[in-house]
Design a protein around this motif. Structure first.
Motif, PDB file in Angstrom:
ATOM      1  N   TYR A  13       0.852  -1.197   0.000  1.00 23.77           N
ATOM      2  CA  TYR A  13       0.000   0.000   0.000  1.00 23.77           C
ATOM      3  C   TYR A  13       0.881   1.236   0.000  1.00 23.77           C
ATOM      4  O   TYR A  13       1.867   1.306   0.734  1.00 23.77           O
ATOM      5  CB  TYR A  13      -0.849   0.065   1.275  1.00 23.77           C
ATOM      6  CG  TYR A  13      -1.736  -1.123   1.505  1.00 23.77           C
ATOM      7  CD1 TYR A  13      -3.067  -1.108   1.092  1.00 23.77           C
ATOM      8  CD2 TYR A  13      -1.248  -2.250   2.163  1.00 23.77           C
ATOM      9  CE1 TYR A  13      -3.886  -2.199   1.319  1.00 23.77           C
ATOM     10  CE2 TYR A  13      -2.056  -3.349   2.397  1.00 23.77           C
ATOM     11  CZ  TYR A  13      -3.387  -3.319   1.970  1.00 23.77           C
ATOM     12  OH  TYR A  13      -4.181  -4.404   2.201  1.00 23.77           O
ATOM     13  N   TYR A  14       0.510   2.216  -0.841  1.00 27.61           N
ATOM     14  CA  TYR A  14       1.056   3.572  -0.706  1.00 27.61           C
ATOM     15  C   TYR A  14      -0.047   4.365  -0.030  1.00 27.61           C
ATOM     16  O   TYR A  14      -1.105   4.580  -0.633  1.00 27.61           O
ATOM     17  CB  TYR A  14       1.388   4.166  -2.070  1.00 27.61           C
ATOM     18  CG  TYR A  14       2.522   3.441  -2.784  1.00 27.61           C
ATOM     19  CD1 TYR A  14       3.841   3.549  -2.337  1.00 27.61           C
ATOM     20  CD2 TYR A  14       2.273   2.659  -3.909  1.00 27.61           C
ATOM     21  CE1 TYR A  14       4.875   2.903  -2.990  1.00 27.61           C
ATOM     22  CE2 TYR A  14       3.308   2.008  -4.570  1.00 27.61           C
ATOM     23  CZ  TYR A  14       4.602   2.131  -4.104  1.00 27.61           C
ATOM     24  OH  TYR A  14       5.623   1.493  -4.760  1.00 27.61           O
ATOM     25  N   GLY A  15       0.176   4.781   1.201  1.00 23.76           N
ATOM     26  CA  GLY A  15      -0.921   5.388   1.951  1.00 23.76           C
ATOM     27  C   GLY A  15      -2.021   4.357   2.105  1.00 23.76           C
ATOM     28  O   GLY A  15      -1.766   3.227   2.502  1.00 23.76           O
ATOM     29  N   GLU A  18      -4.045   0.414  -2.314  1.00 23.79           N
ATOM     30  CA  GLU A  18      -3.292  -0.816  -2.558  1.00 23.79           C
ATOM     31  C   GLU A  18      -2.711  -0.774  -3.964  1.00 23.79           C
ATOM     32  O   GLU A  18      -3.439  -0.655  -4.938  1.00 23.79           O
ATOM     33  CB  GLU A  18      -4.206  -2.036  -2.421  1.00 23.79           C
ATOM     34  CG  GLU A  18      -3.417  -3.327  -2.496  1.00 23.79           C
ATOM     35  CD  GLU A  18      -4.306  -4.568  -2.442  1.00 23.79           C
ATOM     36  OE1 GLU A  18      -4.267  -5.250  -1.415  1.00 23.79           O
ATOM     37  OE2 GLU A  18      -5.011  -4.842  -3.419  1.00 23.79           O
ATOM     38  N   ALA A  19      -1.374  -0.879  -4.044  1.00 19.36           N
ATOM     39  CA  ALA A  19      -0.720  -0.854  -5.359  1.00 19.36           C
ATOM     40  C   ALA A  19      -0.484  -2.262  -5.873  1.00 19.36           C
ATOM     41  O   ALA A  19      -0.329  -2.463  -7.074  1.00 19.36           O
ATOM     42  CB  ALA A  19       0.606  -0.104  -5.270  1.00 19.36           C
ATOM     43  N   LEU A  20      -0.457  -3.243  -4.954  1.00 19.43           N
ATOM     44  CA  LEU A  20      -0.084  -4.584  -5.390  1.00 19.43           C
ATOM     45  C   LEU A  20      -0.643  -5.629  -4.441  1.00 19.43           C
ATOM     46  O   LEU A  20      -0.635  -5.455  -3.220  1.00 19.43           O
ATOM     47  CB  LEU A  20       1.449  -4.701  -5.388  1.00 19.43           C
ATOM     48  CG  LEU A  20       1.996  -6.049  -5.863  1.00 19.43           C
ATOM     49  CD1 LEU A  20       2.075  -6.073  -7.380  1.00 19.43           C
ATOM     50  CD2 LEU A  20       3.352  -6.333  -5.276  1.00 19.43           C
ATOM     51  N   SER A  39       2.896   0.024 -17.886  1.00 24.98           N
ATOM     52  CA  SER A  39       3.355   1.017 -16.930  1.00 24.98           C
ATOM     53  C   SER A  39       2.319   1.183 -15.817  1.00 24.98           C
ATOM     54  O   SER A  39       1.119   1.216 -16.085  1.00 24.98           O
ATOM     55  CB  SER A  39       3.561   2.327 -17.691  1.00 24.98           C
ATOM     56  OG  SER A  39       4.036   3.288 -16.824  1.00 24.98           O
ATOM     57  N   GLY A  40       2.786   1.237 -14.577  1.00 22.61           N
ATOM     58  CA  GLY A  40       1.875   1.416 -13.450  1.00 22.61           C
ATOM     59  C   GLY A  40       1.230   0.129 -12.967  1.00 22.61           C
ATOM     60  O   GLY A  40       0.374   0.149 -12.082  1.00 22.61           O
ATOM     61  N   SER A  41       1.630  -1.031 -13.504  1.00 21.20           N
ATOM     62  CA  SER A  41       0.991  -2.292 -13.122  1.00 21.20           C
ATOM     63  C   SER A  41       1.566  -2.903 -11.848  1.00 21.20           C
ATOM     64  O   SER A  41       1.054  -3.921 -11.375  1.00 21.20           O
ATOM     65  CB  SER A  41       1.070  -3.293 -14.283  1.00 21.20           C
ATOM     66  OG  SER A  41       2.404  -3.563 -14.633  1.00 21.20           O
ATOM     67  N   GLY A  42       2.634  -2.309 -11.311  1.00 18.58           N
ATOM     68  CA  GLY A  42       3.141  -2.771 -10.022  1.00 18.58           C
ATOM     69  C   GLY A  42       4.453  -3.542 -10.067  1.00 18.58           C
ATOM     70  O   GLY A  42       4.916  -4.049  -9.038  1.00 18.58           O
ATOM     71  N   LYS A  43       5.099  -3.595 -11.240  1.00 19.50           N
ATOM     72  CA  LYS A  43       6.340  -4.359 -11.371  1.00 19.50           C
ATOM     73  C   LYS A  43       7.437  -3.827 -10.455  1.00 19.50           C
ATOM     74  O   LYS A  43       8.079  -4.581  -9.719  1.00 19.50           O
ATOM     75  CB  LYS A  43       6.852  -4.309 -12.821  1.00 19.50           C
ATOM     76  CG  LYS A  43       5.815  -4.714 -13.852  1.00 19.50           C
ATOM     77  CD  LYS A  43       6.365  -4.621 -15.262  1.00 19.50           C
ATOM     78  CE  LYS A  43       6.744  -3.228 -15.733  1.00 19.50           C
ATOM     79  NZ  LYS A  43       5.585  -2.320 -15.908  1.00 19.50           N
ATOM     80  N   SER A  44       7.625  -2.530 -10.525  1.00 16.98           N
ATOM     81  CA  SER A  44       8.683  -1.906  -9.740  1.00 16.98           C
ATOM     82  C   SER A  44       8.367  -1.978  -8.236  1.00 16.98           C
ATOM     83  O   SER A  44       9.243  -2.242  -7.410  1.00 16.98           O
ATOM     84  CB  SER A  44       8.824  -0.463 -10.213  1.00 16.98           C
ATOM     85  OG  SER A  44       9.915   0.122  -9.634  1.00 16.98           O
ATOM     86  N   THR A  45       7.102  -1.776  -7.920  1.00 15.87           N
ATOM     87  CA  THR A  45       6.657  -1.896  -6.523  1.00 15.87           C
ATOM     88  C   THR A  45       6.977  -3.290  -5.988  1.00 15.87           C
ATOM     89  O   THR A  45       7.501  -3.447  -4.882  1.00 15.87           O
ATOM     90  CB  THR A  45       5.138  -1.638  -6.444  1.00 15.87           C
ATOM     91  OG1 THR A  45       4.893  -0.265  -6.769  1.00 15.87           O
ATOM     92  CG2 THR A  45       4.578  -1.958  -5.069  1.00 15.87           C
ATOM     93  N   PHE A  46       6.694  -4.294  -6.793  1.00 13.16           N
ATOM     94  CA  PHE A  46       6.968  -5.665  -6.386  1.00 13.16           C
ATOM     95  C   PHE A  46       8.469  -5.877  -6.192  1.00 13.16           C
ATOM     96  O   PHE A  46       8.916  -6.360  -5.148  1.00 13.16           O
ATOM     97  CB  PHE A  46       6.433  -6.635  -7.450  1.00 13.16           C
ATOM     98  CG  PHE A  46       6.662  -8.072  -7.117  1.00 13.16           C
ATOM     99  CD1 PHE A  46       5.866  -8.730  -6.186  1.00 13.16           C
ATOM    100  CD2 PHE A  46       7.693  -8.782  -7.717  1.00 13.16           C
ATOM    101  CE1 PHE A  46       6.085 -10.065  -5.872  1.00 13.16           C
ATOM    102  CE2 PHE A  46       7.915 -10.115  -7.405  1.00 13.16           C
ATOM    103  CZ  PHE A  46       7.119 -10.757  -6.477  1.00 13.16           C
TER     104      PHE A  46
HETATM  105  P1  ADP Z   1       5.342  -0.276 -12.831  1.00 11.13           P
HETATM  106  O1  ADP Z   1       6.701  -0.558 -12.277  1.00 11.13           O
HETATM  107  O2  ADP Z   1       4.662  -1.489 -13.363  1.00 11.13           O
HETATM  108  O3  ADP Z   1       5.344   0.856 -13.814  1.00 11.13           O
HETATM  109  P2  ADP Z   1       4.789   0.845 -10.215  1.00 11.13           P
HETATM  110  O4  ADP Z   1       5.132  -0.219  -9.264  1.00 11.13           O
HETATM  111  O5  ADP Z   1       5.761   1.936 -10.404  1.00 11.13           O
HETATM  112  O6  ADP Z   1       4.401   0.178 -11.627  1.00 11.13           O
HETATM  113  O7  ADP Z   1       3.414   1.482  -9.801  1.00 11.13           O
HETATM  114  C1  ADP Z   1       2.302   0.720  -9.361  1.00 11.13           C
HETATM  115  C2  ADP Z   1       1.247   1.663  -8.803  1.00 11.13           C
HETATM  116  O8  ADP Z   1       1.732   2.238  -7.590  1.00 11.13           O
HETATM  117  C3  ADP Z   1       0.890   2.826  -9.710  1.00 11.13           C
HETATM  118  O9  ADP Z   1      -0.471   3.098  -9.547  1.00 11.13           O
HETATM  119  C4  ADP Z   1       1.739   3.960  -9.177  1.00 11.13           C
HETATM  120  O10 ADP Z   1       1.136   5.197  -9.437  1.00 11.13           O
HETATM  121  C5  ADP Z   1       1.768   3.654  -7.688  1.00 11.13           C
HETATM  122  N1  ADP Z   1       3.007   4.141  -7.063  1.00 11.13           N
HETATM  123  C6  ADP Z   1       4.273   3.777  -7.384  1.00 11.13           C
HETATM  124  N2  ADP Z   1       5.170   4.389  -6.596  1.00 11.13           N
HETATM  125  C7  ADP Z   1       4.454   5.177  -5.751  1.00 11.13           C
HETATM  126  C8  ADP Z   1       4.796   6.076  -4.692  1.00 11.13           C
HETATM  127  N3  ADP Z   1       6.086   6.276  -4.337  1.00 11.13           N
HETATM  128  N4  ADP Z   1       3.801   6.698  -4.052  1.00 11.13           N
HETATM  129  C9  ADP Z   1       2.511   6.483  -4.386  1.00 11.13           C
HETATM  130  N5  ADP Z   1       2.121   5.673  -5.367  1.00 11.13           N
HETATM  131  C10 ADP Z   1       3.079   5.013  -6.049  1.00 11.13           C
END
Ligand code: ADP
Ligand code: ADP
Length: 235
Positions: A13-15, A18-20, A39-46
């Motif tokens: 969760y960001y705040g 839920e991002a993932l 883009s924005g699907s959660g790869k980097s978050t994971f």
């Molecule tokens: P990807 O790597 O697939 O492009 P991200 O993991 O960057 O996706 O993002 C997944 C979701 O989390 C998106 O909705 C993005 O806006 C959100 N997000 C990513 N980083 C942050 C952050 N630091 N604060 C708030 N929301 C974020």
């Protein structure tokens, strides 16, 4: 290929948002797994959650099992864990130091101080990152003078100097030209003899070229996870 890393009921969760969510993903030793998806699907978050790079900005619940230990527990030594699970970022980010010191820096911090040891480890890391032949006569030059592709390979050399078990890479080729990208892919294919590799890429061809497994992310979920040949032959 035994499983070395897996996630169980992972929520990020960001705040409050839920991002993932990922229930159960497994990574096998000495294999390359590609994380693909829009883009924005959660790869980097994971990816960033796997070695707790997200701790300060996100809430991560669930288990991250690394060789039998849940490294998502508060009492885990994150500094030590990151020695085992290293990270290479999207933009090459060498330190404003010599090529040699970019690699020696982390080794010195970890107590490697004898010149002979440092020399050996610097050379071995640069060889594994396929950079040694190009830089062996200019180790004292600033790393900031390297080309993008060389700088990214230096960052890989820096990450592997500490002999991690798992290497996480977040779109490592996205700032590189095609020739440097193909060199980087060759390097990763060699590195998998020593390391377990998880790579985020937006480039499907790249995933098809280098990975054994592919996880396809969409809207914060892993929609598909299978061998790369399956993913790419059954669209
Ligand atoms: P990807 O790597 O697939 O492009 P991200 O993991 O960057 O996706 O993002 C997944 C979701 O989390 C998106 O909705 C993005 O806006 C959100 N997000 C990513 N980083 C942050 C952050 N630091 N604060 C708030 N929301 C974020
Ligand atoms: P090579 O492929 O050149 O024969 P390996 O990478 O297989 O070398 O490693 C040979 C030995 O060096 C192994 O014992 C390994 O644990 C160690 N080693 C590998 N990489 C590093 C490194 N970056 N720093 C220090 N020791 C390493």
């Amino acid at each position: 290929h035994p499983v070395v890393l897996s996630t169980e009921d992972l929520h990020v969760y960001y705040g409050k948002s839920e991002a993932l969510y990922e229930g159960d993903l497994k990574f096998a030793q000495n294999q390359i797994t590609a994380l693909i998806g829009p883009s924005g699907s959660g790869k980097s978050t994971f990816l960033r959650s796997l070695n707790r790079m997200n701790d300060r900005i996100a809430t991560v619940t669930g288990k991250i099992m690394y060789r039998g230990v849940d490294v998502n527990q508060p009492d885990v030594d994150v500094y030590e864990m990151r020695r085992r699970i290293g990270m290479v970022f999207q933009r090459p980010n060498p330190f404003a130091k010599s090529i040699y010191d970019n690699i020696a820096f982390a080794l010195r911090l970890r107590g490697v101080t004898a010149k002979k040891d440092l020399d050996e480890k610097v050379e071995r890391s640069l060889r594994q990152a396929a950079l040694w032949d190009q830089v062996k006569d200019e180790l004292t030059k600033s790393a900031l003078a390297l080309s993008g592709g060389q700088a990214q390979r230096l960052c890989i050399a820096r990450a592997i100097a500490l002999r991690p078990d798992i290497l996480l890479l977040d779109e490592p080729a996205s700032a590189l030209d095609p020739v440097s990208t193909s060199q980087l892919e060759d390097t990763l294919l060699k590195l998998k003899e020593h390391y377990t590799i998880i790579i985020v890429t937006h480039n499907m061809q790249q995933a098809a070229r280098i990975s054994e497994y592919t996880a396809f992310f969409n809207q914060g979920r892993v929609l598909e996870y299978d061998t790369t040949s399956h993913i790419f032959t059954n669209p």
